[in-house]
Write a protein that holds these residues in place. Sequence first.
Motif, PDB file in Angstrom:
ATOM      1  N   THR A 166      21.218  -7.595  45.237  1.00  0.00           N
ATOM      2  CA  THR A 166      21.029  -6.371  44.462  1.00  0.00           C
ATOM      3  C   THR A 166      21.198  -5.154  45.358  1.00  0.00           C
ATOM      4  O   THR A 166      20.661  -5.108  46.476  1.00  0.00           O
ATOM      5  CB  THR A 166      19.633  -6.358  43.818  1.00  0.00           C
ATOM      6  OG1 THR A 166      19.501  -7.507  42.972  1.00  0.00           O
ATOM      7  CG2 THR A 166      19.425  -5.105  42.984  1.00  0.00           C
ATOM      8  N   LEU A 167      21.929  -4.156  44.869  1.00  0.00           N
ATOM      9  CA  LEU A 167      22.170  -2.934  45.623  1.00  0.00           C
ATOM     10  C   LEU A 167      21.350  -1.794  45.034  1.00  0.00           C
ATOM     11  O   LEU A 167      21.125  -1.741  43.815  1.00  0.00           O
ATOM     12  CB  LEU A 167      23.656  -2.565  45.587  1.00  0.00           C
ATOM     13  CG  LEU A 167      24.668  -3.643  45.994  1.00  0.00           C
ATOM     14  CD1 LEU A 167      26.081  -3.095  45.906  1.00  0.00           C
ATOM     15  CD2 LEU A 167      24.371  -4.170  47.378  1.00  0.00           C
ATOM     16  N   PHE A 168      20.942  -0.886  45.891  1.00  0.00           N
ATOM     17  CA  PHE A 168      20.250   0.330  45.462  1.00  0.00           C
ATOM     18  C   PHE A 168      21.073   1.506  45.969  1.00  0.00           C
ATOM     19  O   PHE A 168      21.052   1.811  47.171  1.00  0.00           O
ATOM     20  CB  PHE A 168      18.815   0.366  45.994  1.00  0.00           C
ATOM     21  CG  PHE A 168      17.935  -0.695  45.400  1.00  0.00           C
ATOM     22  CD1 PHE A 168      17.833  -1.942  45.987  1.00  0.00           C
ATOM     23  CD2 PHE A 168      17.233  -0.450  44.227  1.00  0.00           C
ATOM     24  CE1 PHE A 168      17.035  -2.929  45.425  1.00  0.00           C
ATOM     25  CE2 PHE A 168      16.428  -1.423  43.668  1.00  0.00           C
ATOM     26  CZ  PHE A 168      16.333  -2.671  44.255  1.00  0.00           C
ATOM     27  N   LEU A 169      21.779   2.154  45.050  1.00  0.00           N
ATOM     28  CA  LEU A 169      22.739   3.178  45.414  1.00  0.00           C
ATOM     29  C   LEU A 169      22.173   4.571  45.183  1.00  0.00           C
ATOM     30  O   LEU A 169      21.237   4.758  44.399  1.00  0.00           O
ATOM     31  CB  LEU A 169      24.036   2.998  44.604  1.00  0.00           C
ATOM     32  CG  LEU A 169      24.666   1.598  44.642  1.00  0.00           C
ATOM     33  CD1 LEU A 169      25.986   1.603  43.882  1.00  0.00           C
ATOM     34  CD2 LEU A 169      24.871   1.123  46.078  1.00  0.00           C
ATOM     35  N   GLU A 170      22.768   5.541  45.862  1.00  0.00           N
ATOM     36  CA  GLU A 170      22.379   6.941  45.722  1.00  0.00           C
ATOM     37  C   GLU A 170      23.621   7.765  45.407  1.00  0.00           C
ATOM     38  O   GLU A 170      24.759   7.260  45.434  1.00  0.00           O
ATOM     39  CB  GLU A 170      21.714   7.449  46.996  1.00  0.00           C
ATOM     40  CG  GLU A 170      22.583   7.323  48.224  1.00  0.00           C
ATOM     41  CD  GLU A 170      21.869   7.724  49.502  1.00  0.00           C
ATOM     42  OE1 GLU A 170      22.560   7.918  50.523  1.00  0.00           O
ATOM     43  OE2 GLU A 170      20.632   7.839  49.474  1.00  0.00           O
ATOM     44  N   GLY A 171      23.395   9.043  45.090  1.00  0.00           N
ATOM     45  CA  GLY A 171      24.506   9.913  44.747  1.00  0.00           C
ATOM     46  C   GLY A 171      25.546   9.970  45.848  1.00  0.00           C
ATOM     47  O   GLY A 171      25.214  10.138  47.019  1.00  0.00           O
ATOM     48  N   GLY A 172      26.816   9.822  45.490  1.00  0.00           N
ATOM     49  CA  GLY A 172      27.907   9.852  46.460  1.00  0.00           C
ATOM     50  C   GLY A 172      28.430   8.481  46.827  1.00  0.00           C
ATOM     51  O   GLY A 172      29.540   8.369  47.368  1.00  0.00           O
ATOM     52  N   ASP A 173      27.659   7.431  46.580  1.00  0.00           N
ATOM     53  CA  ASP A 173      28.138   6.077  46.867  1.00  0.00           C
ATOM     54  C   ASP A 173      29.274   5.717  45.908  1.00  0.00           C
ATOM     55  O   ASP A 173      29.271   6.122  44.741  1.00  0.00           O
ATOM     56  CB  ASP A 173      27.001   5.062  46.728  1.00  0.00           C
ATOM     57  CG  ASP A 173      26.033   5.091  47.899  1.00  0.00           C
ATOM     58  OD1 ASP A 173      26.432   5.579  48.970  1.00  0.00           O
ATOM     59  OD2 ASP A 173      24.888   4.643  47.734  1.00  0.00           O
ATOM     60  N   ILE A 174      30.242   4.937  46.415  1.00  0.00           N
ATOM     61  CA  ILE A 174      31.382   4.505  45.594  1.00  0.00           C
ATOM     62  C   ILE A 174      31.417   2.987  45.591  1.00  0.00           C
ATOM     63  O   ILE A 174      31.417   2.342  46.641  1.00  0.00           O
ATOM     64  CB  ILE A 174      32.700   5.089  46.117  1.00  0.00           C
ATOM     65  CG1 ILE A 174      32.654   6.620  46.104  1.00  0.00           C
ATOM     66  CG2 ILE A 174      33.879   4.593  45.286  1.00  0.00           C
ATOM     67  CD1 ILE A 174      33.918   7.284  46.625  1.00  0.00           C
ATOM     68  N   LEU A 175      31.448   2.431  44.396  1.00  0.00           N
ATOM     69  CA  LEU A 175      31.410   0.985  44.188  1.00  0.00           C
ATOM     70  C   LEU A 175      32.773   0.520  43.694  1.00  0.00           C
ATOM     71  O   LEU A 175      33.395   1.172  42.857  1.00  0.00           O
ATOM     72  CB  LEU A 175      30.323   0.650  43.165  1.00  0.00           C
ATOM     73  CG  LEU A 175      29.910  -0.810  42.992  1.00  0.00           C
ATOM     74  CD1 LEU A 175      29.256  -1.336  44.263  1.00  0.00           C
ATOM     75  CD2 LEU A 175      28.950  -0.933  41.807  1.00  0.00           C
ATOM     76  N   LEU A 176      33.225  -0.607  44.225  1.00  0.00           N
ATOM     77  CA  LEU A 176      34.471  -1.226  43.785  1.00  0.00           C
ATOM     78  C   LEU A 176      34.127  -2.491  43.002  1.00  0.00           C
ATOM     79  O   LEU A 176      33.553  -3.435  43.549  1.00  0.00           O
ATOM     80  CB  LEU A 176      35.363  -1.562  44.977  1.00  0.00           C
ATOM     81  CG  LEU A 176      36.696  -2.258  44.676  1.00  0.00           C
ATOM     82  CD1 LEU A 176      37.603  -1.358  43.849  1.00  0.00           C
ATOM     83  CD2 LEU A 176      37.390  -2.678  45.973  1.00  0.00           C
ATOM     84  N   ILE A 177      34.452  -2.478  41.704  1.00  0.00           N
ATOM     85  CA  ILE A 177      34.243  -3.640  40.834  1.00  0.00           C
ATOM     86  C   ILE A 177      35.618  -4.064  40.342  1.00  0.00           C
ATOM     87  O   ILE A 177      36.249  -3.340  39.560  1.00  0.00           O
ATOM     88  CB  ILE A 177      33.308  -3.302  39.664  1.00  0.00           C
ATOM     89  CG1 ILE A 177      31.907  -2.979  40.179  1.00  0.00           C
ATOM     90  CG2 ILE A 177      33.239  -4.439  38.671  1.00  0.00           C
ATOM     91  CD1 ILE A 177      30.905  -2.649  39.090  1.00  0.00           C
ATOM     92  N   GLY A 178      36.076  -5.219  40.787  1.00  0.00           N
ATOM     93  CA  GLY A 178      37.462  -5.596  40.508  1.00  0.00           C
ATOM     94  C   GLY A 178      38.379  -4.599  41.185  1.00  0.00           C
ATOM     95  O   GLY A 178      38.344  -4.428  42.404  1.00  0.00           O
TER      96      GLY A 178
END
Length: 315
Positions: free
Chosen positions: A293-305
């Motif tokens: 499980t990830l806990f992200l904050e503003g500005g983070d960029i996630l790659l899904i597919g």
Amino acid sequence: MGSRTFGTLTNARPGSTMVPVNLSGRDVSGQQKYCASCKKVLDPQYLFCPECGSTLQAAPEPPETPQAHAPEPGPTTLEAAEQRPSPHPVSSVQTRPGAPVPPAIGGFRVVRLPRGGGAPIPRDVPPQGLVVGRSSTDLAYPEDDTVSPRHARMTPEGDSLRVEDLGSTNGLFLRLKEPHPLVEGDVFVCGDTVFRISFAVARAPESEFRFFLAPTEKPPLATLTRILADGRDGEVFPVRTLPMLIGREEGHIRFASDRFMSRRHAQIEPGPSGPLLVDQKSRNGTYLRREGTLFLEGGDILLIGRQLLRVEALA
């Protein structure tokens, strides 16, 4: 008639000894005489000045100097501090001057970033969260077959956005913001190319490489394996020296056909405790697969597919 001297009186009475006194009644028997004309101080026995004959008078008495009083002791430093009025009310909360107060988080939004053109597409994350997937989900990308049917769930949790993998095939990749120490089995993406690193080759006996290496060559430090679109292993690239550059036009490993890879994209560099993966300010970024499980904050960029989703915090 009582005796009289010029400038000096006596308190003589018949049968008593004469004691010269001044007008205030003070005993001046031992006081010197003074000639106003000659400006001389003479013996008190003289009645007239032996120089000019002028009548003598008592020498002027020195003015009484007021007794100096020792200053009263002032307050001690502690007392002065207690007595000094405070210009502002004292607060019990101690704050560092100039420290910015972080704004309260009012929610989160995810923005789909275009990779080949187009406008960003925002989507607010509701308090109950949303599910990202390929079909039948809150945020669906049916055209991307690298996204699992139910890929991940996003839920606001305090000052973070909680992202949970729902058992997807390709997992979750987070964009690097700083150098990452590589470990066995790390998977990362540059452009549209996926790599897996292994250090097992460095731990293998040198005798296992006798059919593949020249006598003067040393075994590689690690190997990079390209993972194909169907999940199979592709080319294997030996990591012989550091730094090792990956890019579209420059580098030890080049992928001219990957239009999402930058000219100089990422580099494996020596670090204090092992190799580091360092993004080279690439246009699309370098992404590392994250487990759990990830806990992200503003500005983070996630790659899904192949979908780039930037997290934004709402005030």
